[in-house]
Write a protein that holds these residues in place. Structure first.
Motif, PDB file in Angstrom:
ATOM      1  N   LYS A   1       0.838  -1.189   0.000  1.00 56.99           N
ATOM      2  CA  LYS A   1       0.000   0.000   0.000  1.00 56.99           C
ATOM      3  C   LYS A   1       0.878   1.247   0.000  1.00 56.99           C
ATOM      4  O   LYS A   1       1.822   1.348   0.787  1.00 56.99           O
ATOM      5  N   LEU A   2       0.582   2.195  -0.860  1.00 63.04           N
ATOM      6  CA  LEU A   2       1.240   3.493  -0.838  1.00 63.04           C
ATOM      7  C   LEU A   2       0.425   4.411   0.054  1.00 63.04           C
ATOM      8  O   LEU A   2      -0.783   4.569  -0.141  1.00 63.04           O
ATOM      9  N   ALA A   3       1.093   5.001   1.068  1.00 66.20           N
ATOM     10  CA  ALA A   3       0.376   5.784   2.072  1.00 66.20           C
ATOM     11  C   ALA A   3       0.452   7.274   1.782  1.00 66.20           C
ATOM     12  O   ALA A   3       1.402   7.775   1.174  1.00 66.20           O
ATOM     13  N   THR A   4      -0.557   7.984   2.278  1.00 67.43           N
ATOM     14  CA  THR A   4      -0.524   9.435   2.281  1.00 67.43           C
ATOM     15  C   THR A   4       0.331   9.894   3.467  1.00 67.43           C
ATOM     16  O   THR A   4       0.770   9.083   4.281  1.00 67.43           O
ATOM     17  N   GLU A   5       0.551  11.187   3.576  1.00 64.23           N
ATOM     18  CA  GLU A   5       1.368  11.706   4.671  1.00 64.23           C
ATOM     19  C   GLU A   5       0.761  11.416   6.035  1.00 64.23           C
ATOM     20  O   GLU A   5       1.472  11.266   7.028  1.00 64.23           O
ATOM     21  N   ASP A   6      -0.567  11.302   6.099  1.00 64.07           N
ATOM     22  CA  ASP A   6      -1.210  11.014   7.386  1.00 64.07           C
ATOM     23  C   ASP A   6      -1.578   9.540   7.529  1.00 64.07           C
ATOM     24  O   ASP A   6      -2.456   9.171   8.299  1.00 64.07           O
ATOM     25  N   GLN A   7      -0.906   8.686   6.750  1.00 67.84           N
ATOM     26  CA  GLN A   7      -0.981   7.231   6.870  1.00 67.84           C
ATOM     27  C   GLN A   7      -2.336   6.647   6.495  1.00 67.84           C
ATOM     28  O   GLN A   7      -2.759   5.623   7.032  1.00 67.84           O
ATOM     29  N   HIS A   8      -3.018   7.271   5.548  1.00 63.98           N
ATOM     30  CA  HIS A   8      -4.167   6.646   4.914  1.00 63.98           C
ATOM     31  C   HIS A   8      -3.695   6.043   3.591  1.00 63.98           C
ATOM     32  O   HIS A   8      -2.685   6.454   3.019  1.00 63.98           O
ATOM     33  N   ILE A   9      -4.439   5.059   3.101  1.00 57.73           N
ATOM     34  CA  ILE A   9      -4.057   4.416   1.847  1.00 57.73           C
ATOM     35  C   ILE A   9      -4.302   5.359   0.676  1.00 57.73           C
ATOM     36  O   ILE A   9      -5.412   5.882   0.500  1.00 57.73           O
ATOM     37  N   GLN A  10      -3.276   5.548  -0.118  1.00 53.81           N
ATOM     38  CA  GLN A  10      -3.407   6.337  -1.344  1.00 53.81           C
ATOM     39  C   GLN A  10      -3.728   5.430  -2.518  1.00 53.81           C
ATOM     40  O   GLN A  10      -4.593   5.726  -3.328  1.00 53.81           O
ATOM     41  N   THR A  11      -3.015   4.274  -2.576  1.00 54.51           N
ATOM     42  CA  THR A  11      -3.274   3.304  -3.645  1.00 54.51           C
ATOM     43  C   THR A  11      -2.594   1.984  -3.290  1.00 54.51           C
ATOM     44  O   THR A  11      -1.734   1.929  -2.409  1.00 54.51           O
ATOM     45  N   THR A  12      -3.007   0.929  -3.976  1.00 59.48           N
ATOM     46  CA  THR A  12      -2.353  -0.367  -3.851  1.00 59.48           C
ATOM     47  C   THR A  12      -1.306  -0.481  -4.942  1.00 59.48           C
ATOM     48  O   THR A  12      -1.564  -0.157  -6.104  1.00 59.48           O
ATOM     49  N   VAL A  13      -0.118  -0.903  -4.564  1.00 58.76           N
ATOM     50  CA  VAL A  13       1.007  -0.968  -5.495  1.00 58.76           C
ATOM     51  C   VAL A  13       1.097  -2.361  -6.108  1.00 58.76           C
ATOM     52  O   VAL A  13       0.999  -3.370  -5.397  1.00 58.76           O
ATOM     53  N   ASP A  14       1.267  -2.408  -7.415  1.00 54.05           N
ATOM     54  CA  ASP A  14       1.449  -3.685  -8.099  1.00 54.05           C
ATOM     55  C   ASP A  14       2.782  -4.287  -7.656  1.00 54.05           C
ATOM     56  O   ASP A  14       3.840  -3.714  -7.861  1.00 54.05           O
TER      57      ASP A  14
END
Length: 240
Positions: free
Chosen positions: A147-160
């Motif tokens: 998972k690629l996280a945002t600065e506040d540790q929410h999921i931004q996207t799933t990484v292949d």
């Protein structure tokens, strides 16, 4: 004659770090593990392979601990002063090996905090890496969902994760090629996070050699318990 019998291989262990993530007052390379410091297990894991001709450990300038704890036990291990970062420490080690061991052709760089390196994984790296144009490194294909996280540790996207590998050590390269690549990277202000990245920036494509999940890196005190279990298991299965 096998590939490992035709070349001289020198191992380098960078151990000048301050272990800031480990916590406490004990540097992780000197943490107690089955009656000896972590770094002692790493030295022995490399030294037990007959193809490894010599070992050099790069220490902090004010270390003092290595000689007090291990100097008498490992009289054939060379020591050299490291630098302000891992990249500088590796460079200092490579220069020392080039000066002290002119017959050396290949260098193995291994983390001081990877005490559980299996013999078969090291042998696999040597057999395959020596046949590669640009050396090689132990690595594990990524199996977890990333998972690629945002600065506040929410999921931004799933990484292949297809094609992604988690790098380990040792990493095996021709000494002169790594020395040139490491020097160039630091001169351009681009310290590599590992030695393979220095080769990549120089145009190389090191071989990914399947490593082992047992080849863990000690990053926190909780890892010591797992390392103890692994080392006890390996002691019951010599050669593993």
């Amino acid at each position: 004659m096998t590939a490992t019998e035709s070349v001289r291989i020198h191992a380098l262990i960078p151990a000048a770090g301050l272990s800031v993530r480990f916590g406490g007052t004990t540097l992780k390379q000197y943490a107690h593990l089955l009656g000896k410091p972590v770094i002692a297990h790493s030295i022995e894991a490399l030294s037990r392979h007959p193809a490894v001709a010599a070992v050099t450990v790069a220490l902090a300038e004010d270390d003092g601990i290595f000689d007090a704890l291990l100097g008498e036990q490992y009289p054939l291990v060379n020591t050299v002063t490291g630098g302000p970062s891992r990249a500088h420490t590796v460079l200092n080690g490579l220069r020392a090996i080039r000066a002290a061991d002119p017959a050396c052709e290949w260098v193995l760089v291994h983390d001081a905090a990877r005490p559980c390196l299996p013999f078969d994984a090291l042998d696999r790296l040597l057999q395959q890496g020596l046949q590669s144009d640009h050396g090689g490194l132990l690595a594990i294909p990524v199996s977890d969902t990333l998972k690629l996280a945002t600065e506040d540790q929410h999921i931004q996207t799933t990484v292949d994760r297809s094609g992604l590998w988690a790098a380990q050590t040792p990493q095996l390269f021709r000494l002169d090629e790594l020395l040139q690549a490491q020097t160039a990277a630091l001169q351009f202000g681009l310290p590599p996070t590992d030695e393979a990245q220095a080769l990549e920036r120089a145009g190389g494509q090191p071989l990914l050699v399947t490593g082992s999940p047992l080849n863990i890196k000690i990053t926190g005190p909780e890892d010591l318990a797992l390392a103890e279990v692994i080392l006890r298991h390996q002691a019951e299965r010599p050669g593993a």
